[in-house]
Design an enzyme around this catalytic site. Sequence first.
Site, mmCIF file in Angstrom:
data_model
loop_
_atom_site.group_PDB
_atom_site.id
_atom_site.type_symbol
_atom_site.label_atom_id
_atom_site.label_comp_id
_atom_site.label_asym_id
_atom_site.label_seq_id
_atom_site.Cartn_x
_atom_site.Cartn_y
_atom_site.Cartn_z
ATOM 1 N N GLU A 94 0.816 -1.214 0.000
ATOM 2 C CA GLU A 94 0.000 0.000 0.000
ATOM 3 C C GLU A 94 0.851 1.266 0.000
ATOM 4 O OE1 GLU A 94 -3.703 1.943 2.589
ATOM 5 O OE2 GLU A 94 -2.622 0.188 3.354
ATOM 6 N N GLU A 148 -12.880 2.540 4.192
ATOM 7 C CA GLU A 148 -11.886 2.812 5.231
ATOM 8 C C GLU A 148 -11.946 4.298 5.565
ATOM 9 O OE1 GLU A 148 -7.451 1.076 5.987
ATOM 10 O OE2 GLU A 148 -7.600 2.698 4.550
#
Length: 279
Positions: A155, A256
């Site tokens: 990520e 998220e």
Amino acid sequence: MGFADQRFNVNLSILFTELPLLERPAAAAAAGFSAVELWWPWIDSPTPARSELDALKKAVEDAGVRLTGLNFYAGRLPGPDRGALSLPGAESERFRANIDVAADLAASLGCTALNALYGNRAEGVDPAEQDALALENLALAARAADRIGAVLLVEALNRPESPLYPLVSAPAAVDVVDRVNEATGLGNAKFLMDLYHLSMNGEDLPSVIERYAARTGHVQIADNPGRGAPGTGSLPLEELLDRLRKAGYDGWVGLEYKPGDRPSTEAFDWLPAAARAAR
């Protein structure tokens, strides 16, 4: 197309955090969702007691939801840390101790995506040393993911909120993906495309989608500014997710985002109830 055509899951480490961990899967199910994801829930322990692992597994199963994503141990997250795998010494060892524990928990719940946060730059340590250690540990994680039929996610975060984190652009994260795949020969390392983080970095999101959709193993969203629900900021998230679909991405989209000053159950009004359960 639109939001109703996406496959959403709820990140239980940022939503429903007003509830104890073991109550969150049922809360997500009650809100209409059938899939969830988690950061590593035990920030102080890469190897929690079997009873704790079993309790979480039971909570997910009893709620009738699917765990679709899980982070490896990442240090104090939420908190000052952004991963452990590139930090020499104790933290690297804690990450390695966690690899099979996380993979086995994921496998027991049919979860096929494991996210490995790279870790901050450490004062007084040569970045090249950290990068070499990171590659070693990511290769170990990729092999563990392959053992359970999962992908390993890498990520990119954003520089304003994570100034010590070295992967703060899509190309930087994809470069690490390439190096892991070259090292293992498995091809199961993928890019985690978090549209909030990339937007905070000022990246051209349509260009990122065009270049990297085929290399992407998971997508996460939050609006910007504020990291709130879609519609609370200025990101054209519905349009961007449509672009991803058209570019061939048909995987999960992780919610998220922060619910703001309201209960998490009230933070999903942008998404019709009928569109929340994954199809």
